[in-house]
Scaffold this motif. Structure first.
Motif, PDB file in Angstrom:
ATOM      1  N   HIS A  58      -4.125  10.228   1.559  1.00 18.24           N
ATOM      2  CA  HIS A  58      -4.084  10.833   2.896  1.00 18.24           C
ATOM      3  C   HIS A  58      -3.643  12.296   2.743  1.00 18.24           C
ATOM      4  O   HIS A  58      -2.474  12.640   2.925  1.00 18.24           O
ATOM      5  CB  HIS A  58      -3.104  10.045   3.759  1.00 18.24           C
ATOM      6  CG  HIS A  58      -2.962  10.544   5.162  1.00 18.24           C
ATOM      7  ND1 HIS A  58      -3.916  11.317   5.794  1.00 18.24           N
ATOM      8  CD2 HIS A  58      -1.967  10.376   6.079  1.00 18.24           C
ATOM      9  CE1 HIS A  58      -3.521  11.597   7.009  1.00 18.24           C
ATOM     10  NE2 HIS A  58      -2.338  11.048   7.203  1.00 18.24           N
ATOM     11  N   GLU A 102      -2.770   6.675   7.650  1.00 18.73           N
ATOM     12  CA  GLU A 102      -3.423   6.563   6.353  1.00 18.73           C
ATOM     13  C   GLU A 102      -4.728   7.330   6.332  1.00 18.73           C
ATOM     14  O   GLU A 102      -5.248   7.753   7.371  1.00 18.73           O
ATOM     15  CB  GLU A 102      -3.694   5.095   6.026  1.00 18.73           C
ATOM     16  CG  GLU A 102      -4.595   4.404   7.051  1.00 18.73           C
ATOM     17  CD  GLU A 102      -4.691   2.914   6.819  1.00 18.73           C
ATOM     18  OE1 GLU A 102      -5.712   2.471   6.252  1.00 18.73           O
ATOM     19  OE2 GLU A 102      -3.759   2.185   7.210  1.00 18.73           O
ATOM     20  N   GLU A 155      -9.132   4.316  -0.640  1.00 16.91           N
ATOM     21  CA  GLU A 155      -8.172   3.337  -1.142  1.00 16.91           C
ATOM     22  C   GLU A 155      -8.465   3.050  -2.613  1.00 16.91           C
ATOM     23  O   GLU A 155      -9.621   2.871  -3.000  1.00 16.91           O
ATOM     24  CB  GLU A 155      -8.281   2.032  -0.343  1.00 16.91           C
ATOM     25  CG  GLU A 155      -7.097   1.114  -0.480  1.00 16.91           C
ATOM     26  CD  GLU A 155      -5.995   1.428   0.518  1.00 16.91           C
ATOM     27  OE1 GLU A 155      -4.866   0.933   0.320  1.00 16.91           O
ATOM     28  OE2 GLU A 155      -6.267   2.153   1.504  1.00 16.91           O
ATOM     29  N   ARG A 196       0.851  -1.180   0.000  1.00 18.02           N
ATOM     30  CA  ARG A 196       0.000   0.000   0.000  1.00 18.02           C
ATOM     31  C   ARG A 196       0.889   1.231   0.000  1.00 18.02           C
ATOM     32  O   ARG A 196       1.777   1.371   0.847  1.00 18.02           O
ATOM     33  CB  ARG A 196      -0.920  -0.003   1.216  1.00 18.02           C
ATOM     34  CG  ARG A 196      -1.808  -1.243   1.301  1.00 18.02           C
ATOM     35  CD  ARG A 196      -2.607  -1.265   2.587  1.00 18.02           C
ATOM     36  NE  ARG A 196      -3.525  -0.140   2.644  1.00 18.02           N
ATOM     37  CZ  ARG A 196      -3.901   0.455   3.778  1.00 18.02           C
ATOM     38  NH1 ARG A 196      -3.412   0.066   4.930  1.00 18.02           N
ATOM     39  NH2 ARG A 196      -4.745   1.468   3.744  1.00 18.02           N
ATOM     40  N   VAL A 249       0.917   5.156   0.499  1.00 13.90           N
ATOM     41  CA  VAL A 249       0.121   6.246   1.069  1.00 13.90           C
ATOM     42  C   VAL A 249       0.596   7.558   0.464  1.00 13.90           C
ATOM     43  O   VAL A 249       1.742   7.974   0.658  1.00 13.90           O
ATOM     44  CB  VAL A 249       0.236   6.275   2.599  1.00 13.90           C
ATOM     45  CG1 VAL A 249      -0.638   7.397   3.170  1.00 13.90           C
ATOM     46  CG2 VAL A 249      -0.175   4.934   3.200  1.00 13.90           C
ATOM     47  N   GLN A 260      -7.478  -2.231   3.761  1.00 13.38           N
ATOM     48  CA  GLN A 260      -7.718  -1.445   4.970  1.00 13.38           C
ATOM     49  C   GLN A 260      -8.200  -2.278   6.151  1.00 13.38           C
ATOM     50  O   GLN A 260      -8.700  -1.738   7.135  1.00 13.38           O
ATOM     51  CB  GLN A 260      -8.729  -0.329   4.674  1.00 13.38           C
ATOM     52  CG  GLN A 260      -8.162   0.766   3.773  1.00 13.38           C
ATOM     53  CD  GLN A 260      -9.156   1.879   3.495  1.00 13.38           C
ATOM     54  OE1 GLN A 260     -10.189   1.660   2.863  1.00 13.38           O
ATOM     55  NE2 GLN A 260      -8.843   3.076   3.960  1.00 13.38           N
ATOM     56  N   ASN A 280      -3.339   4.532  -1.067  1.00 13.43           N
ATOM     57  CA  ASN A 280      -4.190   5.138  -0.052  1.00 13.43           C
ATOM     58  C   ASN A 280      -3.981   6.646  -0.095  1.00 13.43           C
ATOM     59  O   ASN A 280      -2.845   7.117  -0.121  1.00 13.43           O
ATOM     60  CB  ASN A 280      -3.849   4.603   1.338  1.00 13.43           C
ATOM     61  CG  ASN A 280      -4.684   5.250   2.426  1.00 13.43           C
ATOM     62  OD1 ASN A 280      -4.308   6.288   2.972  1.00 13.43           O
ATOM     63  ND2 ASN A 280      -5.806   4.647   2.741  1.00 13.43           N
TER      64      ASN A 280
END
Length: 358
Positions: free
Chosen positions: A156, A164, A168, A122, A124, A191, A154
């Motif tokens: 943010h 995070e 997504e 993932r 971010v 998540q 992700n």
């Protein structure tokens, strides 16, 4: 770190015994120890440095990146893939987020390894600006790491100390990572929460399942169920099981796992555990609670006290909140406890208690 492991484990048990000293009827089962190193299945790395020379790890007091690619608590599979991710950052020109100056895009890498050695990555990001660039360069990363099965972004956008954001974007055809635990496939979505020590998670679920089988209730609620680990391990043709969790992603994971296993009497609900318990009838014979560090709190304790529930299995990652919650439920007697060292090389641990209505 640096303390012999046997001493670490003994200190944790002494800490837990001290906090639960008021419960004189407790039977203390032998603690379950972990591997001392290479046990962690998840790496949550702050991205620092520059595009040409990124760091993966943490930030120092001035906000500069400190590289932790060789951190000994991470599994060998995680350690092996981190250089490829650093190279990908440079190749795709993903600008690390500069915390003091509040510029840049890539904030964190979150990598999870399954028991089979497959990976979920993932990325971010501060905004959507780099998603197109990541998509273009992703095939080369997948070629370099064939074990990489799930990749997502992700988003943010806020500047605050949170790992995070809410949104997504999955970039691969596969959207879940299969976590084989005991005899069950638990599906992990980006998540969803999963215990960071797979071997200890398996031991935790085995212990919970053994206590439930011993009590043999006709109905079980697994509150704060996450991806359904306890609920799925306690499934039985003679038993109704309901799992409740606030995260919709976790519930989707749990439902997929239940469907794969062909379980007919296991259901999952997305929502607040206390609100569900207060509003739902009939009440179960046994409740499993596995809350975050803050514990189950006064409202849940109050509901359990006034309910017809006969047994509670309480799995806690914070013995202080566990002790507080047990004191708020005087109608229950703590019968058995087991410490499981989910977090070696730290002061933290998991404690599981079997409670019986007096």
């Amino acid at each position: 770190m640096g303390q012999p492991y046997a001493e670490q484990l003994a200190a944790k048990e002494l800490h837990c015994r001290t906090l639960l000293a008021a419960h004189s009827s407790l039977q203390w089962l032998p603690p379950v120890g972990s591997r001392e190193a290479g046990f962690r299945n998840k790496a949550k790395m702050v991205v620092g440095g520059s595009v040409r020379s990124p760091t993966l790890g943490i930030l120092d007091a001035e906000g500069r990146g400190v590289d932790l690619r060789e951190c000994g608590v991470c599994s060998p599979g995680l350690q092996a893939c981190l250089p490829a991710f650093a190279a990908f950052i440079s190749q795709a020109r993903l600008t690390p987020y500069d915390v003091p100056r509040r510029i840049g895009e890539l904030k964190h890498l979150i990598v999870t390894e399954s028991p089979d050695g497959e990976l979920m990555l993932r990325l971010v990001l501060r905004s959507e600006n780099l998603i197109g660039r990541i998509r273009r360069h992703l095939p080369s990363l997948l070629e370099a790491l064939p074990q990489l099965k799930v990749v997502s972004v992700n988003l943010h956008p806020e500047h605050k100390a949170v790992l995070e954001g809410d949104r997504e974007v999955v970039l691969t055809a596969q959207s879940t990572l299969r976590m084989r635990v005991n005899d069950l496939d638990l599906h992990l979505r980006p998540q969803s929460f999963f215990q960071t020590n797979t071997e200890m998670a398996a031991a935790l679920y085995r212990q919970g399942s053994a206590w439930v089988s011993e009590v043999a209730p006709a109905s079980v609620w697994d509150l704060y169920c996450g991806v359904g680990g306890f609920a799925l391990h306690c499934a039985d043709p003679s038993r109704d099981v309901v799992g409740v969790e606030t995260s919709r992603e976790a519930i989707a994971s749990a439902e997929l796992s239940s469907g794969d296993a062909g379980l007919q009497r296991v259901r999952f609900r997305s929502g607040d555990a206390t609100a569900f318990a207060v509003a739902t009838r009939p009440e179960p014979e046994l409740v499993i609670v596995n809350p975050p560090r803050r514990g189950i709190g006064n409202d849940m304790c109050g509901w359990l006290e006034s309910s017809t529930v006969q047994h509670v299995v309480y799995s806690s990652c914070n013995a202080k909140s566990l002790a507080r919650d047990l004191a708020a439920m005087p109608s229950f007697t703590a019968r058995r406890v087991r410490l499981l060292d989910m977090f070696p090389q730290t002061s933290h641990y998991e404690a599981m208690v079997l409670l019986e209505r007096s």
